[in-house]
Design an enzyme around this catalytic site. Structure first.
Site, PDB file in Angstrom:
ATOM      1  NE  ARG A 154      -2.426  -4.136  -0.648  1.00  0.00           N
ATOM      2  CZ  ARG A 154      -1.890  -3.530   0.411  1.00  0.00           C
ATOM      3  NH1 ARG A 154      -0.743  -3.972   0.898  1.00  0.00           N
ATOM      4  NH2 ARG A 154      -2.472  -2.496   0.971  1.00  0.00           N
ATOM      5  N   GLY A 188       0.847  -1.201   0.000  1.00  0.00           N
ATOM      6  CA  GLY A 188       0.000   0.000   0.000  1.00  0.00           C
ATOM      7  C   GLY A 188       0.875   1.240   0.000  1.00  0.00           C
ATOM      8  NE  ARG A 208      -2.267  -5.293   5.994  1.00  0.00           N
ATOM      9  CZ  ARG A 208      -2.860  -5.508   4.847  1.00  0.00           C
ATOM     10  NH1 ARG A 208      -3.980  -6.176   4.769  1.00  0.00           N
ATOM     11  NH2 ARG A 208      -2.351  -5.040   3.730  1.00  0.00           N
TER      12      ARG A 208
HETATM   13  O1  F6P Z   1      -1.256  -1.649   5.099  1.00  0.00           O
HETATM   14  C1  F6P Z   1      -1.753  -0.386   4.816  1.00  0.00           C
HETATM   15  C2  F6P Z   1      -3.233  -0.417   4.626  1.00  0.00           C
HETATM   16  O2  F6P Z   1      -3.664   0.886   4.352  1.00  0.00           O
HETATM   17  C3  F6P Z   1      -4.027  -1.044   5.770  1.00  0.00           C
HETATM   18  O3  F6P Z   1      -4.202  -0.149   6.834  1.00  0.00           O
HETATM   19  C4  F6P Z   1      -5.294  -1.424   5.064  1.00  0.00           C
HETATM   20  O4  F6P Z   1      -5.965  -2.500   5.685  1.00  0.00           O
HETATM   21  C5  F6P Z   1      -4.820  -1.844   3.702  1.00  0.00           C
HETATM   22  O5  F6P Z   1      -3.566  -1.216   3.501  1.00  0.00           O
HETATM   23  C6  F6P Z   1      -5.748  -1.471   2.580  1.00  0.00           C
HETATM   24  O6  F6P Z   1      -5.246  -2.019   1.424  1.00  0.00           O
HETATM   25  P1  F6P Z   1      -5.774  -1.664  -0.039  1.00  0.00           P
HETATM   26  O7  F6P Z   1      -5.282  -0.284  -0.374  1.00  0.00           O
HETATM   27  O8  F6P Z   1      -5.149  -2.709  -0.887  1.00  0.00           O
HETATM   28  O9  F6P Z   1      -7.265  -1.715   0.003  1.00  0.00           O
END
Ligand code: F6P
Length: 343
Positions: free
Chosen positions: A72, A10, A171
């Site tokens: 990711r 992220g 998270r």
């Molecule tokens: O790890 C960073 C984060 O922003 C977490 O706090 C959150 O759960 C996740 O990434 C969200 O991921 P994405 O942007 O893939 O939805």
């Protein structure tokens, strides 16, 4: 030395500050040249690159996100991914890699280091959940954004006599929720480390309301779980690193609070607002310190390590240690600093 740089996972405010610091120091002090890999490990697998030099980096210090893009992608989950990474590094004449990311990106870096790739890691995440460093850049900015949002929610909560449940990211770690909840004067803060009892939250709100028309904001971490396990919400989706997608608990909790207390209740999910935009001064400085030390590490025998902050000093820890255990909010900290303020 020719250094390949990538940002994975992220995005997070401060990534560009790391890139800038490493490139400026690397060019000036060591005569390095740089190449950017686009979209994290995906760009290394697919050999998609962008030129990276001081001219490109001069104006990016305050820019949120990452000029290199991110993903990711896990090379070890892609067919022949690790071999393709090595092939790209050879084709591009890359001597060393700088991987800027969270536990997933650095986990890949650690495996590659074990297989002989020269790589240094730089920790980033708004979640602040990496155990080997006291703070990750991006965290301070996310807390600031969430605090400003809670300040705003407090005034509308008070005007309407409503409860507002504000969901923040993090998270499975409660760092953002605890810090923003304390800084924003929340009535209650629900963190993943401390399963909550909905009945207790409602009792707290009732006692708080007995004070009159006051702002009533409950901060809930996206990964918070109720004791009885009945309010858990996930989409069921997992990424290549096996992480479930979290989010949605605020809506469920708000409905439950309204039903149990009779107080009109609204939910606000801050979501990616916490990750976007310009980094705070603190995060710019921390990211810069990391970038400077990371490029030094590649020249003074520090390959295979991750730069980290400990007791306000930049230190290096083996990449394998960096990704071993997530750093969660300790019970003692929550009990002594957060809980006395609830209600
Ligand atoms: O790890 C960073 C984060 O922003 C977490 O706090 C959150 O759960 C996740 O990434 C969200 O991921 P994405 O942007 O893939 O939805």
């Amino acid at each position: 030395m020719r250094v390949g740089v990538l940002t994975g996972g992220g995005d997070c405010p401060g990534l560009n500050a790391v890139i800038r610091a490493a490139v400026l120091k690397g060019e000036k002090r060591y005569g390095d040249s740089f190449i950017g890999f686009l979209d994290g490990w995906l760009g290394v697998i697919e050999d998609r690159t962008a030129p990276l030099g001081s001219a490109r980096c001069r104006d990016i210090l305050d820019k949120g996100g990452t000029i290199l893009g991110t993903s990711r992608t896990n090379p070890y989950k892609e067919r022949g991914g690790a071999e393709r990474v090595r092939a790209t590094l050879a084709a591009e004449g890359v001597d060393a890699l700088m991987a800027i990311g969270g536990d997933d990106t650095l986990g890949v870096a650690s495996k590659l280091a074990g297989e002989g790739v020269t790589v240094v890691g730089v920790p980033k995440t708004i979640d602040n959940d990496l155990s080997a460093t006291e703070v990750t850049f991006g965290f301070h900015t996310a807390v600031q954004i969430a605090t400003e949002a809670i300040d705003r929610l407090r005034t509308t909560s008070e005007s309407h006599g409503r409860v507002i449940v504000c969901e923040v990211m993090g998270r499975h770690a409660g760092w953002i929720s605890m810090y923003a909840g304390i800084a924003g004067g929340a009535v209650d803060v629900l963190v993943p480390e401390q399963p909550f009892d909905v009945a207790e939250v409602c009792e707290l709100l009732k006692a708080h309301r007995a004070l009159g028309r006051v702002a009533s904001v409950v901060v809930v971490a996206e990964g918070a779980v109720p004791k009885e396990g009945s309010l858990s919400v996930t989409s069921g989706e997992v990424d290549q690193f096996g992480h479930v997608r979290l989010g949605g608990i605020a809506n469920v909790l708000a409905k439950e609070i309204e039903e149990r207390t009779g107080f009109e209740t609204r939910a606000t999910v801050l979501g990616h607002i916490q990750r976007g935009g310009t980094p705070t001064a603190y995060d710019r400085v921390l990211a810069t310190r990391f970038g400077i030390d990371a490029i030094d590490a590649l020249h003074d025998g520090g390959a295979g390590t991750m730069v980290a902050l400990q007791a306000d000093k930049i230190v290096r820890v083996p990449l394998s240690d960096a990704v071993s255990e997530p750093k969660l909010v300790p019970n003692e900290l929550y009990e002594t600093v957060a809980r006395p303020l609830f209600g």
